[in-house]
Write a protein that holds these residues in place. Sequence first.
Motif, PDB file in Angstrom:
ATOM      1  N   SER A 284       0.800  -1.062  -0.084  1.00 59.52           N
ATOM      2  CA  SER A 284       0.008   0.048  -0.098  1.00 59.52           C
ATOM      3  C   SER A 284       1.102   1.175  -0.288  1.00 59.52           C
ATOM      4  CB  SER A 284      -1.002   0.142   1.231  1.00 59.52           C
ATOM      5  OG  SER A 284      -1.663  -1.045   1.280  1.00 59.52           O
ATOM      6  N   LEU A 285       1.927   1.102   0.826  1.00 59.19           N
ATOM      7  CA  LEU A 285       2.805   2.499   0.733  1.00 59.19           C
ATOM      8  C   LEU A 285       3.443   2.794  -0.466  1.00 59.19           C
ATOM      9  CD1 LEU A 285       4.097   4.396   2.929  1.00 59.19           C
ATOM     10  CD2 LEU A 285       5.920   2.652   3.193  1.00 59.19           C
ATOM     11  N   LYS A 286       4.007   1.607  -1.050  1.00 62.77           N
ATOM     12  CA  LYS A 286       4.561   1.958  -2.546  1.00 62.77           C
ATOM     13  C   LYS A 286       3.486   2.371  -3.623  1.00 62.77           C
ATOM     14  CE  LYS A 286       8.427   1.459  -2.983  1.00 62.77           C
ATOM     15  NZ  LYS A 286       9.584   2.142  -2.507  1.00 62.77           N
ATOM     16  N   LEU A 287       2.388   1.824  -3.493  1.00 59.90           N
ATOM     17  CA  LEU A 287       1.333   2.248  -4.572  1.00 59.90           C
ATOM     18  C   LEU A 287       1.138   3.637  -4.287  1.00 59.90           C
ATOM     19  CD1 LEU A 287      -0.780  -0.996  -4.605  1.00 59.90           C
ATOM     20  CD2 LEU A 287       0.751  -0.174  -6.466  1.00 59.90           C
ATOM     21  N   ALA A 288       0.875   4.020  -2.963  1.00 61.05           N
ATOM     22  CA  ALA A 288       0.700   5.397  -2.642  1.00 61.05           C
ATOM     23  C   ALA A 288       1.784   6.254  -3.129  1.00 61.05           C
ATOM     24  CB  ALA A 288       0.397   5.411  -0.950  1.00 61.05           C
ATOM     25  N   GLU A 289       2.881   5.948  -2.968  1.00 63.84           N
ATOM     26  CA  GLU A 289       4.198   6.715  -3.426  1.00 63.84           C
ATOM     27  C   GLU A 289       3.856   7.037  -4.933  1.00 63.84           C
ATOM     28  OE1 GLU A 289       9.103   6.256  -3.764  1.00 63.84           O
ATOM     29  OE2 GLU A 289       7.816   4.729  -3.063  1.00 63.84           O
ATOM     30  N   ILE A 290       3.594   6.067  -5.638  1.00 59.98           N
ATOM     31  CA  ILE A 290       3.179   6.363  -7.224  1.00 59.98           C
ATOM     32  C   ILE A 290       2.074   7.571  -7.183  1.00 59.98           C
ATOM     33  CG2 ILE A 290       2.284   5.451  -9.251  1.00 59.98           C
ATOM     34  CD1 ILE A 290       3.378   2.529  -8.316  1.00 59.98           C
ATOM     35  N   GLU A 291       0.902   7.193  -6.315  1.00 63.40           N
ATOM     36  CA  GLU A 291      -0.031   8.475  -6.463  1.00 63.40           C
ATOM     37  C   GLU A 291       0.561   9.651  -6.155  1.00 63.40           C
ATOM     38  OE1 GLU A 291      -3.063   7.729  -8.068  1.00 63.40           O
ATOM     39  OE2 GLU A 291      -2.229   5.805  -8.376  1.00 63.40           O
ATOM     40  N   ILE A 292       1.239   9.948  -5.309  1.00 68.51           N
ATOM     41  CA  ILE A 292       1.831  11.026  -4.572  1.00 68.51           C
ATOM     42  C   ILE A 292       2.699  11.941  -5.567  1.00 68.51           C
ATOM     43  CG2 ILE A 292       3.376  12.013  -3.061  1.00 68.51           C
ATOM     44  CD1 ILE A 292       2.206  11.243  -1.018  1.00 68.51           C
ATOM     45  N   VAL A 293       3.415  11.137  -6.221  1.00 65.81           N
ATOM     46  CA  VAL A 293       4.184  11.563  -7.381  1.00 65.81           C
ATOM     47  C   VAL A 293       3.474  11.903  -8.700  1.00 65.81           C
ATOM     48  CG1 VAL A 293       5.933  11.102  -9.244  1.00 65.81           C
ATOM     49  CG2 VAL A 293       6.228  10.306  -6.960  1.00 65.81           C
ATOM     50  N   LYS A 294       2.343  11.346  -9.021  1.00 65.15           N
ATOM     51  CA  LYS A 294       1.400  11.810  -9.967  1.00 65.15           C
ATOM     52  C   LYS A 294       0.681  13.110  -9.619  1.00 65.15           C
ATOM     53  CE  LYS A 294      -1.463   8.687 -11.468  1.00 65.15           C
ATOM     54  NZ  LYS A 294      -2.265   7.615 -11.587  1.00 65.15           N
ATOM     55  N   GLN A 295       0.395  13.154  -8.436  1.00 64.22           N
ATOM     56  CA  GLN A 295      -0.430  14.320  -8.024  1.00 64.22           C
ATOM     57  C   GLN A 295       0.444  15.526  -7.781  1.00 64.22           C
ATOM     58  OE1 GLN A 295      -2.277  13.608  -4.325  1.00 64.22           O
ATOM     59  NE2 GLN A 295      -3.350  11.968  -5.182  1.00 64.22           N
ATOM     60  N   ARG A 296       1.682  15.523  -7.588  1.00 65.99           N
ATOM     61  CA  ARG A 296       2.665  16.367  -7.124  1.00 65.99           C
ATOM     62  C   ARG A 296       3.161  17.013  -8.489  1.00 65.99           C
ATOM     63  NH1 ARG A 296       5.096  17.630  -2.545  1.00 65.99           N
ATOM     64  NH2 ARG A 296       3.295  16.508  -1.701  1.00 65.99           N
ATOM     65  N   VAL A 297       3.795  16.166  -9.625  1.00 67.23           N
ATOM     66  CA  VAL A 297       4.604  16.414 -10.606  1.00 67.23           C
ATOM     67  C   VAL A 297       3.663  16.537 -12.089  1.00 67.23           C
ATOM     68  CG1 VAL A 297       6.712  15.649  -9.984  1.00 67.23           C
ATOM     69  CG2 VAL A 297       5.111  14.216 -11.521  1.00 67.23           C
ATOM     70  N   LYS A 298       2.181  16.102 -11.775  1.00 68.91           N
ATOM     71  CA  LYS A 298       1.177  16.091 -12.714  1.00 68.91           C
ATOM     72  C   LYS A 298       1.627  15.300 -13.878  1.00 68.91           C
ATOM     73  CE  LYS A 298      -0.788  19.432 -10.376  1.00 68.91           C
ATOM     74  NZ  LYS A 298      -2.255  18.840  -9.564  1.00 68.91           N
ATOM     75  N   ASP A 299       2.078  14.294 -13.545  1.00 65.21           N
ATOM     76  CA  ASP A 299       2.807  13.096 -14.528  1.00 65.21           C
ATOM     77  C   ASP A 299       3.178  11.856 -13.652  1.00 65.21           C
ATOM     78  OD1 ASP A 299       3.533  11.980 -16.831  1.00 65.21           O
ATOM     79  OD2 ASP A 299       5.455  13.485 -17.170  1.00 65.21           O
ATOM     80  N   SER A 300       3.184  10.845 -14.608  1.00 63.02           N
ATOM     81  CA  SER A 300       3.302   9.342 -13.907  1.00 63.02           C
ATOM     82  C   SER A 300       4.800   9.122 -13.604  1.00 63.02           C
ATOM     83  CB  SER A 300       2.654   8.248 -14.694  1.00 63.02           C
ATOM     84  OG  SER A 300       1.110   8.361 -14.750  1.00 63.02           O
ATOM     85  N   PRO A 301       5.148   8.601 -12.547  1.00 56.08           N
ATOM     86  CA  PRO A 301       6.676   8.132 -12.491  1.00 56.08           C
ATOM     87  C   PRO A 301       6.814   6.854 -13.133  1.00 56.08           C
ATOM     88  CG  PRO A 301       5.330   7.437 -10.560  1.00 56.08           C
ATOM     89  CD  PRO A 301       4.454   8.284 -11.256  1.00 56.08           C
ATOM     90  N   ILE A 302       8.236   6.634 -13.367  1.00 55.75           N
ATOM     91  CA  ILE A 302       8.681   5.269 -13.820  1.00 55.75           C
ATOM     92  C   ILE A 302       8.515   4.294 -12.594  1.00 55.75           C
ATOM     93  CG2 ILE A 302      10.402   4.216 -15.209  1.00 55.75           C
ATOM     94  CD1 ILE A 302       9.049   6.403 -16.686  1.00 55.75           C
ATOM     95  N   LEU A 303       8.106   3.041 -12.850  1.00 58.79           N
ATOM     96  CA  LEU A 303       7.906   2.162 -11.859  1.00 58.79           C
ATOM     97  C   LEU A 303       8.991   1.038 -12.220  1.00 58.79           C
ATOM     98  CD1 LEU A 303       6.688   0.909  -9.208  1.00 58.79           C
ATOM     99  CD2 LEU A 303       4.951  -0.322 -10.656  1.00 58.79           C
ATOM    100  N   LEU A 304       9.925   0.991 -11.318  1.00 57.02           N
ATOM    101  CA  LEU A 304      10.901  -0.260 -11.118  1.00 57.02           C
ATOM    102  C   LEU A 304      10.559  -1.268 -10.489  1.00 57.02           C
ATOM    103  CD1 LEU A 304      14.106   2.302 -11.339  1.00 57.02           C
ATOM    104  CD2 LEU A 304      12.757   1.460 -13.198  1.00 57.02           C
ATOM    105  N   LEU A 305      10.158  -2.449 -10.813  1.00 58.85           N
ATOM    106  CA  LEU A 305       9.779  -3.645 -10.137  1.00 58.85           C
ATOM    107  C   LEU A 305      11.174  -4.733 -10.132  1.00 58.85           C
ATOM    108  CD1 LEU A 305       6.330  -4.425 -11.046  1.00 58.85           C
ATOM    109  CD2 LEU A 305       7.065  -3.070  -8.840  1.00 58.85           C
ATOM    110  N   ASP A 306      11.606  -4.918  -8.868  1.00 62.42           N
ATOM    111  CA  ASP A 306      12.988  -5.848  -9.232  1.00 62.42           C
ATOM    112  C   ASP A 306      12.263  -7.280  -8.432  1.00 62.42           C
ATOM    113  OD1 ASP A 306      15.297  -6.849  -9.466  1.00 62.42           O
ATOM    114  OD2 ASP A 306      16.215  -6.117  -7.590  1.00 62.42           O
ATOM    115  N   ASP A 307      11.997  -8.166  -9.226  1.00 64.58           N
ATOM    116  CA  ASP A 307      11.420  -9.433  -9.043  1.00 64.58           C
ATOM    117  C   ASP A 307      10.488  -9.337  -7.904  1.00 64.58           C
ATOM    118  OD1 ASP A 307      11.519 -12.183  -9.658  1.00 64.58           O
ATOM    119  OD2 ASP A 307      13.209 -12.497  -7.946  1.00 64.58           O
TER     120      ASP A 307
END
Length: 369
Positions: A284-307
Motif C-alpha cells: 500500500s505504501l509503495k502504491l501510494a508513493e506512485i499516486e503522490i508523485v502523480k499528484q505532485r508532478v502532474k505526470d506518472s513516475p517510472i515504476l521499477l519492479l525488481d522481482d
Amino acid sequence: MIVQSLELKNYRNYQDIKMDFHPGTNLLYGDNAQGKTNALESIYLCATSKSHKGAKDKEIIRFGEEEAHIKLIVEKRGVPNRIDIHLKKNKTKGVAVNGSPIRKVTELFGILNVVFFAPEDLNIIKNSPAERRRFLDLELCQLDKIYAHNLVNYNKVIVQRNKLLKEMDGRAGWYETLDVWDEQMTSYGVPLIARRRAFVRELAGIVQEIHYSLSGGREQVEICYASNVSEEDFKKVLAKERGRDLKMRASLTGPHRDDIRFLINGVDVRHFGSQGQQRTAALSLKLAEIEIVKQRVKDSPILLLDDVLSELDGSRQNQLLQRISHIQTIMTGTGLDDFVEHCFHIDKTFHIENGNVVGGFNEQQQSGI
C-alpha cells in the motif's frame, strides 16, 4: 513520463549495451546474477544520483575499468531530456543534463521521477526506523529541492557534531563550539521535521484507501509520523540533552532519529501484525508513493519492479498489476512462464545473460502473453 532508452558502458557487468524501452510494460528476464537488477539500479541512479543499494561509485564500475558511463533519455511532457552520468574510481561523479554539467546533485532531482520496488521493501514495516526514514528522504528529495538541500546540510552537521562529541574529552573551549553546531542543526532540522510531517499526513490518506481495497475492506490502516522531537521544542531539547550527548558521544536528538508508525485496526503492525499484514501495508505504501508523485508532478513516475511479483501471492499480484497498468513499468523476473500462466500483459522483453541482451520480443511479436 517515459524512459525511451538506456545506454551503459563499463557499468557493473555491462560492458557496452543499449536498451530501447516500450512506453508500457518492459520485462528484463534471465537467471540470477546476470545483470537485471543492475539495469534498474542505473535508472534509479539517474533519478537520485545514488544507488538504491547504497553502493559507492567505485563499486559500480566494471572490474578492471577506471570509469563507467550511463546515458538515459527520458521523455517528459513530450520533451526528451538526456541524463549523462560519469562514474570515476577516484573522483566525484560527473552529471550532465542535456549536455550541460550540473554543479549540485539537487539540480538532478525532478527530471526523472521513479518509484523503486524490491522484495526487501516488503519488509520496510518490520525493519529498522532507518529504512522508513530512508523511504521518506528518497521520495521527498525527488519532489522537493528545498528539502534535499536541508537534508544534505543537516547530515553534514550531524557528522561534524558527532565527530566533535567523540573528540572533546573536556578540552577547553570546545564546549562552546557545540553552540554553533546546535544552531545549524535546528536551522536545517526544523524544516525537515515540518516537511516530513506534512508529507506523512498527505501519504496517510492515500495509503488508507489503497490498503482498504487490498485487504478486501477488512482493515483500516493509519500512518503516524513519530518525530523524535517537535519543531517548536528542538532547540530547547537539544540544549537540555547536551549532557547525555556528551556522555554517549553521539547526537541523540533530531530528525535523524524519526520513525513512521503503522496501525491496522488500531494495532501497531510492526510489533503485532502478521507477515501478511506487514506486506500488504508495505505494498500500500509503495502504491501510494506512485499516486503522490502523480499528484505532485502532474505526470506518472517510472515504476521499477525488481522481482517483486515472485514475492506476492496471486491476489496481491493482480492488485499491483491493475494499479500500474497506466504507467511505464520496467521489471525483472527469472523467466516468462509465470507471466504466461497468469496472462500478464508484457509489451517488450529483454533476455539478459551475463550483461548482454541475448533475446526477447516486443508487442508485435508476442505469442501467448
